[in-house]
Motif scaffolding. Structure first.
Motif, mmCIF file in Angstrom:
data_model
loop_
_atom_site.group_PDB
_atom_site.id
_atom_site.type_symbol
_atom_site.label_atom_id
_atom_site.label_comp_id
_atom_site.label_asym_id
_atom_site.label_seq_id
_atom_site.Cartn_x
_atom_site.Cartn_y
_atom_site.Cartn_z
ATOM 1 N N THR A 1 0.834 -1.201 0.000
ATOM 2 C CA THR A 1 0.000 0.000 0.000
ATOM 3 C C THR A 1 0.870 1.252 0.000
ATOM 4 N N ILE B 1 -6.355 -10.365 6.948
ATOM 5 C CA ILE B 1 -4.894 -10.232 6.922
ATOM 6 C C ILE B 1 -4.440 -9.369 5.742
ATOM 7 N N PHE B 2 -5.141 -9.459 4.617
ATOM 8 C CA PHE B 2 -4.699 -8.664 3.470
ATOM 9 C C PHE B 2 -5.417 -7.325 3.357
ATOM 10 N N LEU C 1 -6.454 -17.744 11.815
ATOM 11 C CA LEU C 1 -5.959 -18.474 10.640
ATOM 12 C C LEU C 1 -5.092 -19.649 11.098
ATOM 13 N N VAL C 2 -4.126 -19.360 11.978
ATOM 14 C CA VAL C 2 -3.234 -20.420 12.442
ATOM 15 C C VAL C 2 -4.010 -21.430 13.294
ATOM 16 N N LEU D 1 -6.374 -7.250 13.158
ATOM 17 C CA LEU D 1 -5.316 -7.934 12.411
ATOM 18 C C LEU D 1 -4.788 -9.129 13.212
ATOM 19 N N LYS E 1 12.810 -17.303 19.332
ATOM 20 C CA LYS E 1 12.790 -15.832 19.224
ATOM 21 C C LYS E 1 13.853 -15.339 18.255
ATOM 22 N N LEU F 1 5.309 0.092 24.765
ATOM 23 C CA LEU F 1 6.572 -0.614 24.542
ATOM 24 C C LEU F 1 7.010 -1.342 25.814
ATOM 25 N N LYS G 1 -3.932 -25.218 12.214
ATOM 26 C CA LYS G 1 -3.014 -26.075 12.964
ATOM 27 C C LYS G 1 -3.583 -26.695 14.235
ATOM 28 N N MET G 2 -4.683 -26.193 14.757
ATOM 29 C CA MET G 2 -5.149 -26.669 16.052
ATOM 30 C C MET G 2 -6.332 -27.635 15.948
ATOM 31 N N ILE H 1 -4.628 -13.227 12.199
ATOM 32 C CA ILE H 1 -3.488 -14.150 12.237
ATOM 33 C C ILE H 1 -3.778 -15.310 13.186
ATOM 34 N N VAL I 1 -2.602 1.793 6.803
ATOM 35 C CA VAL I 1 -1.834 2.799 6.061
ATOM 36 C C VAL I 1 -2.707 4.013 5.768
ATOM 37 N N ALA J 1 -4.494 -20.621 18.952
ATOM 38 C CA ALA J 1 -3.053 -20.797 18.816
ATOM 39 C C ALA J 1 -2.299 -19.849 19.748
ATOM 40 N N TYR J 2 -2.782 -18.609 19.862
ATOM 41 C CA TYR J 2 -2.091 -17.610 20.695
ATOM 42 C C TYR J 2 -3.075 -16.977 21.672
ATOM 43 N N PRO K 1 -4.168 -4.183 6.725
ATOM 44 C CA PRO K 1 -2.991 -3.317 6.593
ATOM 45 C C PRO K 1 -3.250 -2.105 5.692
ATOM 46 N N VAL K 2 -4.145 -2.257 4.708
ATOM 47 C CA VAL K 2 -4.457 -1.121 3.841
ATOM 48 C C VAL K 2 -5.141 -0.025 4.649
ATOM 49 N N SER L 1 7.914 -9.922 26.659
ATOM 50 C CA SER L 1 9.017 -10.645 26.034
ATOM 51 C C SER L 1 9.859 -11.374 27.074
#
Lengths: 202, 647
Positions: free
Chosen positions: A39, B234-235, B203-204, B196, A173, B617, B208-209, B200, B242, B131-132, B238-239, B624
Motif C-alpha cells: 500500500t 490479513i490482506f 488463521l493459524v 489484524l 525468538k 513498549l 493447525k489446532m 493471524i 496505512v 493458537a495464541y 494493513p491497507v 518478552s
C-alpha cells in the motif's frame, strides 16, 4: 503432542508446539506486512512527480549514500543468516558474534539514513513540502522505523540469550527475529529500485 | 484549551448523555464494590485468555455498541420524519450519521461476529484454546479501547462529522478543524491492531489446532467461513492501517497525501479506503453465511447441501472482494473502461452468492424443519438478503449508478445486505449458541416476539427507502422541504425504525428474563445439533475437551451420536493432564496505554502520546521477558469437573 520424539536434526526452535505455531504465525504476519508495504509503495508511486513546484528527487538523490545503505543492509542480512547457521550448530558464541555484527550494520544503515533525511530536509524537501516528499518520507521512514524496532527487539533477545542460553524458547525468538530482518532487507531492495533508481532516471 | 472546549456543551441531548454516562459509571462502581466483585472481575474476566470468556466479552461490547448505534439511528429517523424539522441541527446530524456508520460496522458487526467466532470455532475444531491465547486477549482489549476512544468523542471534544467513509477534503484539516476526525483515525487504528491479530490468530488456529482426524474439507461451514474471513482480514486491514496513518500525518504533521494543495490527491483516500472497505463488507458477511449454514442444517435436520460448492463460492467471493472497490465511486469519472471492469467484477459476485442461496434452499428442501428463533432469523435472511443482493446488482451497473449514486436507494441496499445478512446472523447465532455460552437457552416465546417485530420493522423502515432514493432523496441530508414529497415514506420508515428498537429491547429483556427463569441446561446438546461444539458438556469446562474428540466426516458430532445409537460406545480412556495458558494482566494494561497514546494524539498533546507509547513498549518488553509456560490441569481436577458437568 509435546511428547513427540525429534530427530537430532530437528532445529531447536521447531521442537516445541509453541515454536512451530509462532513461526507459522510470524510468516502470516509477514504476509500482512507485505500488504502494508504494498500500500505504501502504491501510494508513493501514485504521488511520483506531484512535487507541487518544489524540488524533485532527481535534484537531491545521491547514489553514493544510498549505495552504502544498501551495502550495509544487504550484508547484515547475510550475517543474520550466519547467526542462524551457528545457532543450528549450537554455538552460542557464534550467535552472539554474528548477531552483534548484524546489529552494528543495522545501526550503520540507520545512521546513513538519518543523515540522508536530515540532508534532504536541509535542502528544502521535508514531509510537509509536497505530496511526493510525503510519500517518500512515509514509505522510507516506515522501513527505517521497522529497522529501529528490529534493532531494539533483537537487542532484548540477546539479553535473554545471555540469561538462558540456547533453548527451544530463545532459539524460536532468534529465528523469528531473523525472518523479520530478512524481510526488511527484501523491502529495501524494492525501495532501492522503485524509489532511488527510478527517482534518478525519472 | 478551555474546559468548555474540552467538554461538548450547549446541547441538552449531550447533557443528558453526560448524566447517563456518569450515573452508569457510578452504578457499576457501586455494584462492584457493594458485592465485593472487583477481585473476581479482575481475575476471572479482565485478565482472562480463555477464548470462551473473551468471546462473551466481545459480544457484550457489541450489544452495547448496537444500542449506541441504534440510538444514533433513531435520532436520525426522528429528525427526518417530517420536513423542515429542527430537532437536530446540520452539524449534529452529520456527527450522528458518522458515528452511526462507524460504530455499526467497526464496533458492532465485527466484534459481534468475532465474539461468536471466539466462542465457537475452537470448540468446532476440537481445540482446547486458540493458537495464541495471550494475543487473543490483546486483540480484545485493543478493540475495546479503540471503541471506547471513538465513543467518548461525543462528550469530550466533539464527534467526527465527515461520514464513516471520511472522504477528503471534507475530513481534512481545513474543513474539519476539530478533534472529531482525529478520534475516528485513532480509534479505528487502535481497534484495527486487534482485528489484524485476530486474523493471524484464527488463521493459524484453524489450520493447525484442529483435532488431527478433521480434514480441511470436513470442517464445519462456520469454521470454513471464519478461515476465509481471516485471510481477507490479513490482506485488507494493513491497507486501512496505512490509509488512516496517512490521513493522521496529513492532519497532525502537515503532510500532503490527500490535501488540495502541493500535489495532494484527495481521490487517493477514496481508493485506499475502499480497497479495505469492500473486503470489509465480506469480512462481516462471510461469517454470517457460515452461521446460517450451521443453523439451517441443524434445524432442517439434514447435512448441508453442496458443501464443496459452499466452500469454493466463499473462496471466489473472497478473491473478488479485492477487485470491486471502484464501484463505490463510479461517478468519480475514472472513464468507461475502468468503470466497465469494476462493473463486471461486481456483478460476478452475485454468481457465487447465488450458488450459496440455492444451497441453503436445497438444504431446506425435504428437511424436517423446526421453527426455533434461530431458524426464523435464518429463514428471514434468505428473502431479505436476496432483495439486498438484487438491488446491489442494479447498483453495479455503472451507467445506472449515476442515477442511484448518493441517494436513499443505496442506503436501502446496504442496510438490506448488512442488517438481513450480518445483524440477523448475529441474532440467530446468539440464540443458537447462547446455551453454549451461558448454560441456558434464551426464551423462545420472547425470542419470536422480538423476531417478528424486528423483521417487520426492518422491512417497513428500509423498503420505502428504495423508493425515496428513486424519488431523488439524497443520503446524508439533515432535512428536506415539504414540496419534495418525501414525507409519507419517511414517516413509514421512522415507524419501522421504532419497531426495530422495540424488537431490540425485547431481545435485551429476554437476556434478563432467561437469566432469571430459563431452566439450566442438562445436556450440552440442546438443539440435537451436528458439529463438535455440541459434544462438550454443560457448562463447558475451561479446557473444553477432557478427551480430544474424533472427527469421522462432515457433521462429526452427528456421526458420533449415530454410532452411539447403534451401540458403538467410545471406549473409556484414562484422562491425561491438560496443558493450559496462564491468565495475564498485560493485555489490558497495554491497551490502556494505547488508549492514553491515542487520546494524546487526538488532542495533539504530544507528551501524553509519548507517555502512552512508552507504556505500550514497556508492556511489550515485560511480555518478552515473561517465560511463563502455563500450567497443567491435573487428572483429579478433570475427573472432578467431568463429574459435575452433565452429558
Amino acid at each position: 503432542m509435546e511428547s513427540v520424539e525429534y530427530s537430532p536434526n530437528t532445529p531447536l526452535e521447531y521442537q516445541s508446539e509453541t515454536g512451530r505455531l509462532n513461526i507459522l504465525g510470524f510468516w502470516v504476519f509477514l504476509g500482512a506486512e507485505i500488504a502494508l508495504f504494498s500500500t505504501l509503495f502504491a501510494t508513493y508511486l501514485v504521488l511520483v512527480g506531484r512535487t507541487g513546484g518544489g524540488p524533485g528527487p532527481e535534484e537531491l538523490f545521491e547514489l553514493k549514500g544510498v549505495l552504502i545503505e544498501t551495502f550495509l543492509l544487504l550484508t547484515s542480512s547475510f550475517t543474520c543468516g550466519l547467526a542462524i547457521h551457528y545457532m543450528r550448530n549450537h554455538s552460542l558464541k557464534g550467535v552472539f558474534l554474528w548477531i552483534g555484527v548484524t546489529l552494528a550494520l543495522g545501526l550503520g544503515f540507520l545512521g546513513f539514513e538519518i543523515y540522508e533525511f536530515v540532508h534532504y530536509i536541509h535542502e528544502g524537501a521535508a514531509l510537509t513540502t509536497s505530496a511526493y516528499w510525503s510519500g517518500f518520507f512515509v514509505l522510507v521512514g516506515t522501513h527505517g522505523a521497522h529497522v529501529t524496532m528490529g534493532i531494539a527487539w533483537i537487542s532484548l533477545i540477546l539479553i535473554q540469550l545471555k540469561q538462558r542460553g540456547l533453548t527451544p524458547d530463545t532459539t524460536r525468538k532468534v529465528f523469528i527475529s531473523s525472518l523479520y530482518w530478512h524481510f526488511l532487507d527484501v523491502v529495501w531492495i524494492f525501495i532501492f529500485t522503485a524509489v532511488y533508481l527510478y527517482g534518478m532516471v525519472m | 484549551m478551555k474546559l468548555d472546549e474540552f467538554f461538548v456543551t450547549g446541547d441538552p441531548l449531550i447533557y443528558g448523555a453526560d448524566v447517563s454516562i456518569a450515573l452508569t459509571l457510578i452504578g457499576a462502581i457501586f455494584v462492584l464494590t457493594y458485592f465485593k466483585k472487583w477481585k473476581w472481575l479482575w481475575t476471572e474476566w479482565l485478565t482472562t485468555v480463555d477464548h470462551k470468556k473473551l468471546g462473551v466479552m466481545y459480544i457484550i461490547a457489541a450489544v452495547l455498541m448496537l444500542f449506541r448505534g441504534g440510538v444514533d439511528a433513531l435520532l436520525m429517523r426522528a429528525q427526518l420524519t417530517v420536513p423542515d424539522s429542527s430537532f437536530l441541527d446540520a452539524n449534529h446530524y452529520n456527527e450522528i450519521f458518522t458515528t452511526h456508520g462507524t460504530i455499526m460496522i467497526i464496533f458492532m458487526a465485527m466484534p459481534f461476529l468475532i465474539g461468536l467466532i471466539n466462542v465457537v470455532v475452537p470448540l468446532q475444531i476440537g481445540a482446547r484454546d486458540v493458537a495464541y491465547p495471550f494475543l487473543n486477549a490483546v486483540s480484545f482489549w485493543t478493540f475495546f479501547m479503540g471503541a471506547m476512544l471513538f465513543n467518548i468523542s461525543f462528550v469530550i471534544g466533539g464527534s467526527p462529522s465527515a461520514g464513516w467513509t471520511s472522504y477528503v477534503p471534507l475530513a481534512g484539516l481545513e474543513l474539519s478543524p476539530g478533534v472529531g476526525q482525529n478520534y475516528y483515525l485513532l480509534g479505528l487504528q487502535i481497534a484495527g491492531i486487534g482485528t489484524l491479530l485476530t486474523g493471524i490468530n484464527f488463521l493459524v488456529t484453524i489450520l493447525k489446532m484442529r483435532v488431527p482426524s478433521m480434514k480441511l474439507m470436513q470442517m464445519p461451514m462456520f469454521t470454513w467461513s471464519s478461515l476465509i474471513t481471516m485471510v481477507i482480514i490479513i490482506f485488507a486491514f494493513p491497507v486501512l492501517t496505512v490509509a488512516l496513518a496517512l490521513m493522521t500525518f496529513d492532519r497532525l504533521f502537515g503532510s500532503h497525501f490527500f490535501t488540495m494543495m502541493d500535489g495532494g490527491m484527495p481521490m487517493l483516500w477514496a481508493n485506499l479506503f475502499w480497497i479495505w472497505g469492500h473486503p470489509e463488507v465480506y469480512i462481516v458477511i462471510l461469517p454470517a453465511f457460515g452461521m446460517f449454514s450451521e443453523i439451517i442444517s441443524t434445524f432442517a435436520r439434514k447435512t448441508l447441501f453442496g458443501y464443496k460448492a459452499m466452500v469454493y463460492s466463499m473462496v471466489v467471493i473472497a478473491g473478488l472482494s479485492f477487485l470491486v472497490w471502484v464501484h463505490h465511486f463510479f461517478t468519480m469519472g475514472a472513464g468507461g473502461a475502468v468503470n466497465s471492469f469494476f462493473s463486471i467484477t461486481t456483478m460476478l459476485i452475485a454468481v457465487p452468492t447465488g450458488v450459496k442461496i440455492f444451497n441453503w434452499l436445497f438444504t431446506l428442501y425435504k428437511g424436517r424443519i423446526r421453527f426455533t428463533t434461530a431458524m426464523l432469523w435464518s429463514l428471514a435472511f434468505i428473502p431479505n438478503f436476496v432483495i439486498g443482493g438484487v438491488t446491489g446488482v442494479m447498483l453495479a451497473m455503472a451507467a445506472a449508478d449515476y442515477q442511484y449514486h448518493n441517494t436513499y436507494f443505496l442506503v436501502a441496499h446496504f442496510h438490506y445486505v448488512l442488517i438481513s445478512g450480518t445483524v440477523y446472523a448475529c441474532f440467530a447465532g446468539l440464540y443458537f449458541w447462547y446455551p453454549k455460552m451461558f448454560n441456558h437457552r434464551l426464551n423462545e416465546r420472547l425470542g419470536k416476539w422480538s423476531f417478528w417485530i424486528f423483521v417487520a420493522g426492518f422491512n417497513l423502515c428500509f423498503f420505502p427507502m428504495y423508493f425515496l432514493g428513486l424519488a431523488g432523496m439524497p443520503r446524508r441530508i439533515y432535512t428536506y422541504g415539504i414540496g419534495d414529497g418525501w414525507m409519507s415514506l419517511n414517516v413509514l420508515a421512522t415507524f419501522g425504525g421504532v419497531l426495530m428498537g422495540i424488537g431490540f429491547l425485547i431481545l435485551v429483556y429476554n437476556i434478563y428474563y432467561s437469566f432469571r427463569y430459563s431452566p439450566r441446561e442438562t445436556t450440552g446438546d440442546p438443539w440435537d445439533a451436528r458439529t463438535l461444539e455440541w459434544s462438550t458438556p454443560a457448562p463447558v469446562p475451561h479446557y473444553n475437551f477432557a478427551h480430544l474428540p474424533e472427527a469421522k466426516g462432515h457433521d462429526a458430532f452427528w456421526i458420533m451420536k449415530e454410532e452411539k445409537k447403534q451401540g458403538k460406545a467410545p471406549e473409556k480412556k484414562p484422562y491425561k493432564p491438560i496443558h493450559m495458558p496462564s491468565y495475564s494482566g498485560v493485555p489490558i494494561i497495554m491497551s490502556v496505554f494505547f488508549f492514553i497514546a491515542g487520546f494524546g494524539m487526538v488532542f495533539s498533546w504530544h507528551w501524553m502520546s509519548i507517555l502512552g507509547l512508552i507504556g505500550v513498549l514497556a508492556t511489550m518488553v515485560i511480555r518478552s521477558f515473561d517465560y511463563d509456560k502455563g500450567f497443567y490441569v491435573s487428572v483429579e481436577e478433570i475427573e472432578e469437573t467431568e463429574k459435575k458437568t452433565t452429558l
